[in-house]
Design an enzyme around this catalytic site. Structure first.
Site, PDB file in Angstrom:
ATOM      1  N   SER A 200     -28.248  15.707   3.809  1.00 32.75           N
ATOM      2  CA  SER A 200     -28.880  14.369   3.371  1.00 32.75           C
ATOM      3  C   SER A 200     -29.638  13.541   4.474  1.00 32.75           C
ATOM      4  O   SER A 200     -28.876  13.239   5.480  1.00 32.75           O
ATOM      5  CB  SER A 200     -27.542  13.394   2.768  1.00 32.75           C
ATOM      6  OG  SER A 200     -28.033  12.013   2.778  1.00 32.75           O
TER       7      SER A 200
ATOM      8  N   HIS B  11     -31.551  16.702   0.744  1.00 32.10           N
ATOM      9  CA  HIS B  11     -31.148  16.015  -0.290  1.00 32.10           C
ATOM     10  C   HIS B  11     -31.393  14.626   0.313  1.00 32.10           C
ATOM     11  O   HIS B  11     -31.471  14.257   1.159  1.00 32.10           O
ATOM     12  CB  HIS B  11     -29.564  15.687  -0.184  1.00 32.10           C
ATOM     13  CG  HIS B  11     -28.832  14.878  -1.123  1.00 32.10           C
ATOM     14  ND1 HIS B  11     -28.409  15.154  -2.440  1.00 32.10           N
ATOM     15  CD2 HIS B  11     -28.380  13.747  -1.083  1.00 32.10           C
ATOM     16  CE1 HIS B  11     -27.937  14.422  -2.976  1.00 32.10           C
ATOM     17  NE2 HIS B  11     -27.761  13.339  -2.294  1.00 32.10           N
TER      18      HIS B  11
ATOM     19  N   ASP C 122     -31.823  10.224  -0.831  1.00 30.16           N
ATOM     20  CA  ASP C 122     -30.895   9.570  -1.220  1.00 30.16           C
ATOM     21  C   ASP C 122     -31.806   8.085  -1.473  1.00 30.16           C
ATOM     22  O   ASP C 122     -31.827   7.368  -0.530  1.00 30.16           O
ATOM     23  CB  ASP C 122     -29.467   9.119  -0.347  1.00 30.16           C
ATOM     24  CG  ASP C 122     -28.508  10.150  -0.592  1.00 30.16           C
ATOM     25  OD1 ASP C 122     -28.041  10.660  -1.734  1.00 30.16           O
ATOM     26  OD2 ASP C 122     -28.253  10.711   0.704  1.00 30.16           O
TER      27      ASP C 122
ATOM     28  N   MET D  50     -31.861   4.640  -2.894  1.00 29.47           N
ATOM     29  CA  MET D  50     -30.782   3.398  -3.242  1.00 29.47           C
ATOM     30  C   MET D  50     -31.521   2.117  -3.494  1.00 29.47           C
ATOM     31  O   MET D  50     -32.075   1.537  -2.696  1.00 29.47           O
ATOM     32  CB  MET D  50     -29.635   3.050  -2.162  1.00 29.47           C
ATOM     33  CG  MET D  50     -29.097   4.552  -1.938  1.00 29.47           C
ATOM     34  SD  MET D  50     -27.765   4.047  -0.311  1.00 29.47           S
ATOM     35  CE  MET D  50     -27.047   5.707  -0.077  1.00 29.47           C
TER      36      MET D  50
ATOM     37  N   HIS E 131     -31.864  12.075  -5.123  1.00 35.29           N
ATOM     38  CA  HIS E 131     -30.625  11.720  -5.636  1.00 35.29           C
ATOM     39  C   HIS E 131     -30.804  10.018  -6.201  1.00 35.29           C
ATOM     40  O   HIS E 131     -30.869   9.327  -5.135  1.00 35.29           O
ATOM     41  CB  HIS E 131     -29.316  11.860  -4.899  1.00 35.29           C
ATOM     42  CG  HIS E 131     -27.858  11.264  -5.253  1.00 35.29           C
ATOM     43  ND1 HIS E 131     -27.118  11.156  -4.445  1.00 35.29           N
ATOM     44  CD2 HIS E 131     -27.663  10.522  -6.670  1.00 35.29           C
ATOM     45  CE1 HIS E 131     -26.104  10.469  -5.069  1.00 35.29           C
ATOM     46  NE2 HIS E 131     -26.567  10.137  -6.278  1.00 35.29           N
TER      47      HIS E 131
ATOM     48  N   MET F 193     -30.025   6.432  -6.822  1.00 35.33           N
ATOM     49  CA  MET F 193     -28.883   5.576  -7.096  1.00 35.33           C
ATOM     50  C   MET F 193     -29.547   4.093  -7.360  1.00 35.33           C
ATOM     51  O   MET F 193     -29.537   3.431  -6.648  1.00 35.33           O
ATOM     52  CB  MET F 193     -28.126   5.602  -5.909  1.00 35.33           C
ATOM     53  CG  MET F 193     -27.092   6.746  -5.738  1.00 35.33           C
ATOM     54  SD  MET F 193     -26.616   6.866  -3.932  1.00 35.33           S
ATOM     55  CE  MET F 193     -28.015   8.092  -3.156  1.00 35.33           C
TER      56      MET F 193
ATOM     57  N   MET G 284     -19.642  12.632  -7.164  1.00 38.07           N
ATOM     58  CA  MET G 284     -19.515  11.876  -5.728  1.00 38.07           C
ATOM     59  C   MET G 284     -17.999  11.839  -5.358  1.00 38.07           C
ATOM     60  O   MET G 284     -17.255  11.555  -6.103  1.00 38.07           O
ATOM     61  CB  MET G 284     -20.026  10.417  -6.235  1.00 38.07           C
ATOM     62  CG  MET G 284     -21.261  10.267  -6.640  1.00 38.07           C
ATOM     63  SD  MET G 284     -22.741  10.882  -5.212  1.00 38.07           S
ATOM     64  CE  MET G 284     -21.877  10.006  -3.796  1.00 38.07           C
TER      65      MET G 284
ATOM     66  N   ASP H 133     -21.016  15.495  -3.132  1.00 45.88           N
ATOM     67  CA  ASP H 133     -21.515  14.664  -2.147  1.00 45.88           C
ATOM     68  C   ASP H 133     -20.882  13.534  -1.824  1.00 45.88           C
ATOM     69  O   ASP H 133     -20.341  12.558  -2.486  1.00 45.88           O
ATOM     70  CB  ASP H 133     -22.929  14.041  -2.788  1.00 45.88           C
ATOM     71  CG  ASP H 133     -23.742  12.973  -2.188  1.00 45.88           C
ATOM     72  OD1 ASP H 133     -23.479  12.863  -0.938  1.00 45.88           O
ATOM     73  OD2 ASP H 133     -24.878  12.614  -2.428  1.00 45.88           O
TER      74      ASP H 133
HETATM   75  C1  DX5 Z   1     -23.790   8.524  -0.430  1.00 44.36           C
HETATM   76  C2  DX5 Z   1     -24.947   9.475  -0.359  1.00 44.36           C
HETATM   77  C3  DX5 Z   1     -24.688  10.690   0.431  1.00 44.36           C
HETATM   78  C4  DX5 Z   1     -24.601  10.298   1.824  1.00 44.36           C
HETATM   79  C5  DX5 Z   1     -23.598  11.467   2.213  1.00 44.36           C
HETATM   80  O1  DX5 Z   1     -23.963   7.473  -1.477  1.00 44.36           O
HETATM   81  O2  DX5 Z   1     -25.209   9.911  -1.858  1.00 44.36           O
HETATM   82  O3  DX5 Z   1     -25.656  11.675   0.151  1.00 44.36           O
HETATM   83  O4  DX5 Z   1     -25.791  10.572   2.483  1.00 44.36           O
HETATM   84  O5  DX5 Z   1     -23.511  11.044   3.673  1.00 44.36           O
HETATM   85  P1  DX5 Z   1     -22.020  11.603   4.223  1.00 44.36           P
HETATM   86  O6  DX5 Z   1     -22.087  13.295   4.262  1.00 44.36           O
HETATM   87  O7  DX5 Z   1     -22.181  11.244   5.612  1.00 44.36           O
HETATM   88  O8  DX5 Z   1     -20.704  11.216   3.620  1.00 44.36           O
HETATM   89 ZN    ZN Z   2     -26.617  11.639  -2.270  1.00 45.91          ZN
END
Ligand code: DX5
Ligand code: ZN
Length: 218
Positions: A7, A32, A34, A36, A65, A67, A136, A174
């Site tokens: 990620s 990956h 993310d 947000m 991903h 969010m 998750m 994840d």
């Molecule tokens: C959290 C993200 C993850 C995050 C995981 O909401 O979706 O992808 O980057 O990070 P670690 O592996 O540090 O928990």
């Molecule tokens: Zn993620």
């Protein structure tokens, strides 16, 4: 085959390209990403312009991903930015079927993610339409949180649901995945392993090698 999906959220943002090269040299194939929105989750990360830029420097498989509330509004943007797969949250979609259809219309892979409190049974109606389920194992929004063991039971149940569906669906996990617990999530049924801090904190090449050894053994 088990896949490691580092990620980017946990990368040193001053050295994104150098870190991507390290992943490539370590034979990582997925990245990956993310996204947000500060609304579906209480944090803001990066969006389409950043992904578009990174697309220019690597051929890694972009596992996006989202969010984001009502992600259907942004599907075209993220496809244009270079997504190879787009995963949306069950909890964030007003019309999940329409969102899945909007992603599939671009001939890319489609995933649906569930937060820790969302039961796996809610995904049953979608098993014929999706390529990936993202479980998750932390409350989404931040990297570096502790793994929630309740994800293991969800993965086992989903593994059965995938077998019943009789078609290939990746099971991705994840949040809080480390060298110590990755074997457990694979045994429970996950085949795509997201890891942020455990890949990017410290020596990236060594971290990837440790994960890869466990991923190929199991
Ligand atoms: C959290 C993200 C993850 C995050 C995981 O909401 O979706 O992808 O980057 O990070 P670690 O592996 O540090 O928990
Ligand atoms: Zn993620």
């Amino acid at each position: 085959m088990n896949i490691l999906a580092p990620s980017l959220l946990a990368v040193d943002y001053n050295n994104i390209e150098a870190n991507i090269r390290l992943l490539e040299e370590s034979n990582v194939s997925w990245l990956h990403l993310d996204v947000m929105d500060g609304y579906f989750v209480p944090n803001i990360s990066f969006g389409e312009p950043v992904i578009r830029c990174i697309r220019k420097i690597t051929k890694l498989y972009f596992d996006v991903h989202l969010m984001v509330i009502n992600p259907i509004r942004y599907i075209d943007d993220y496809v244009k930015a270079g997504a190879d797969s787009i995963t949306v949250h069950y909890e964030a979609c007003e019309d999940l079927s329409a969102t899945i259809a909007a992603i599939k219309a671009h001939n890319i892979k489609v995933g649906v993610s569930i937060k820790p409190d969302t039961p796996v049974s809610l995904l049953k109606p979608y098993m014929n339409d999706i390529d990936l389920i993202l479980v998750m194992s932390v409350e989404p929004g931040f990297g570096g949180q502790a793994f929630m063991p309740s994800a293991l039971d969800k993965l086992s149940k989903l593994k059965q649901m995938v077998a019943q569906a009789g078609r290939p669906i990746d099971l991705e996990v994840d949040g809080g995945i480390t060298i110590q617990n990755v074997k457990q999530v694979i045994e429970a049924g996950a085949n795509v392993i997201v890891s942020g801090s455990s890949v990017f904190k410290g020596n990236v090449v060594e971290n990837v090698e440790r994960f890869s050894n466990i991923l190929t053994e199991n």
